[in-house]
Design an enzyme around this catalytic site. Sequence first.
Site, mmCIF file in Angstrom:
data_model
loop_
_atom_site.group_PDB
_atom_site.id
_atom_site.type_symbol
_atom_site.label_atom_id
_atom_site.label_comp_id
_atom_site.label_asym_id
_atom_site.label_seq_id
_atom_site.Cartn_x
_atom_site.Cartn_y
_atom_site.Cartn_z
ATOM 1 N N HIS A 45 0.929 4.621 8.972
ATOM 2 C CA HIS A 45 1.800 3.473 9.231
ATOM 3 C C HIS A 45 3.152 3.572 8.525
ATOM 4 O O HIS A 45 4.151 3.058 9.060
ATOM 5 C CB HIS A 45 1.069 2.149 8.932
ATOM 6 C CG HIS A 45 1.223 1.608 7.563
ATOM 7 N ND1 HIS A 45 0.334 1.868 6.545
ATOM 8 C CD2 HIS A 45 2.169 0.799 7.023
ATOM 9 C CE1 HIS A 45 0.703 1.241 5.455
ATOM 10 N NE2 HIS A 45 1.816 0.586 5.706
ATOM 11 N N SER B 223 0.831 -1.209 0.000
ATOM 12 C CA SER B 223 0.000 0.000 0.000
ATOM 13 C C SER B 223 0.862 1.253 0.000
ATOM 14 O O SER B 223 0.515 2.256 -0.616
ATOM 15 C CB SER B 223 -0.956 -0.003 1.199
ATOM 16 O OG SER B 223 -0.232 -0.089 2.416
ATOM 17 N N GLU B 224 2.019 1.196 0.704
ATOM 18 C CA GLU B 224 2.966 2.316 0.673
ATOM 19 C C GLU B 224 4.404 1.810 0.694
ATOM 20 O O GLU B 224 4.700 0.755 1.271
ATOM 21 C CB GLU B 224 2.777 3.273 1.851
ATOM 22 C CG GLU B 224 1.567 4.184 1.745
ATOM 23 C CD GLU B 224 0.346 3.608 2.398
ATOM 24 O OE1 GLU B 224 -0.769 4.078 2.111
ATOM 25 O OE2 GLU B 224 0.502 2.657 3.204
ATOM 26 N N THR B 225 5.269 2.586 0.063
ATOM 27 C CA THR B 225 6.719 2.395 0.111
ATOM 28 C C THR B 225 7.333 3.739 0.468
ATOM 29 O O THR B 225 6.920 4.767 -0.071
ATOM 30 C CB THR B 225 7.271 1.932 -1.247
ATOM 31 O OG1 THR B 225 6.784 0.614 -1.538
ATOM 32 C CG2 THR B 225 8.801 1.917 -1.266
#
Length: 242
Positions: free
Chosen positions: A91, A59-61
Site C-alpha cells: 500500500h 504502519s508505513e511512511t
Amino acid sequence: MDVWRRAFVSAASSSVRFETVDVFSSHKFGGNQLAVVLDEQRRLSDDDMRRIAIEFGFSETTIVLPPKSEANTAWVRIFSKDGDEMPFAGHPNVGTATVLAWRRSIFGKEVRGTVLLEEKAGLVPLELIEDEAGRPVGATLTAPEPFSLSSPPLPAEAAAALIGLEASDVCAARHPPLAASTGLPFLLVELSSLAALGRSRGVPSAFEALAAGGAATLLPPKVLAYVRLDGSGGGAARLEGV
C-alpha cells in the site's frame, strides 16, 4: 483513495512537504493510512526520516527522493512506525504513486501512465488508475521480485504462537506455514476461519523464543495470515509484525 491532511514538517532547520492519505478507501479515516514525505531537495538525514516515521506512527511512511536514474520517477524509502526501513511494501507504493500523479509532475517530469519507483528491493513499476473524469484514483503494481520460498516450513504450533493463536487455528491442508517473499519477506500462514484471523495479533515474545532456540534464523519478523472464503473465489488477510 482520499487525502485528509496537507502540511509541512520541520527537520534540520528546513521544511519539506508531506501528505497523509487513506489507501484502499474512498473516504477519510478508512483503509490504510500512509504519510508521503516529499524530500525533493534531499534535506532530510537518515535519522530525520526515522524520527518522522515514528512521529507519524502510521504502519508505513514513505520518503520521496530524486531518482538515481533519470529513466525512473523517484527513489522511495519506506519506514515502519518504529523507524525501521523496509525494502518494499504494497500500500505505500500504491499511495505514493497516486500522490505523485495528483501533483502531475515531480523532478521536472510529468507523472502519468506508468510510474517507476526505485526501492531497496528493486524497481517497482506501477500503472496508474483513473476515474471517468481522468483523475488518478489508485494504481496497480508489479512486485520487484518473483515469489520465492526462503526457508523450510514452520510447524503449525510455532506459527500460531507468533500471532497469538492455537495450532488448531492454522490450516495446513494446502501448505504448511512458509517463509516467502516478493520483495518483503513474510511468513505465509493460512488460517481456518475469519474468527481466527480477527483474533490474530503479533506476539514479539514468541518470535524471540524461536530465535533463542535457533529456529527463527531465516524467518522474517512479519506474518501474513489469511483465510480462503470458499465459494467466493476471494479471501481475507492481515499482515502482523512480530
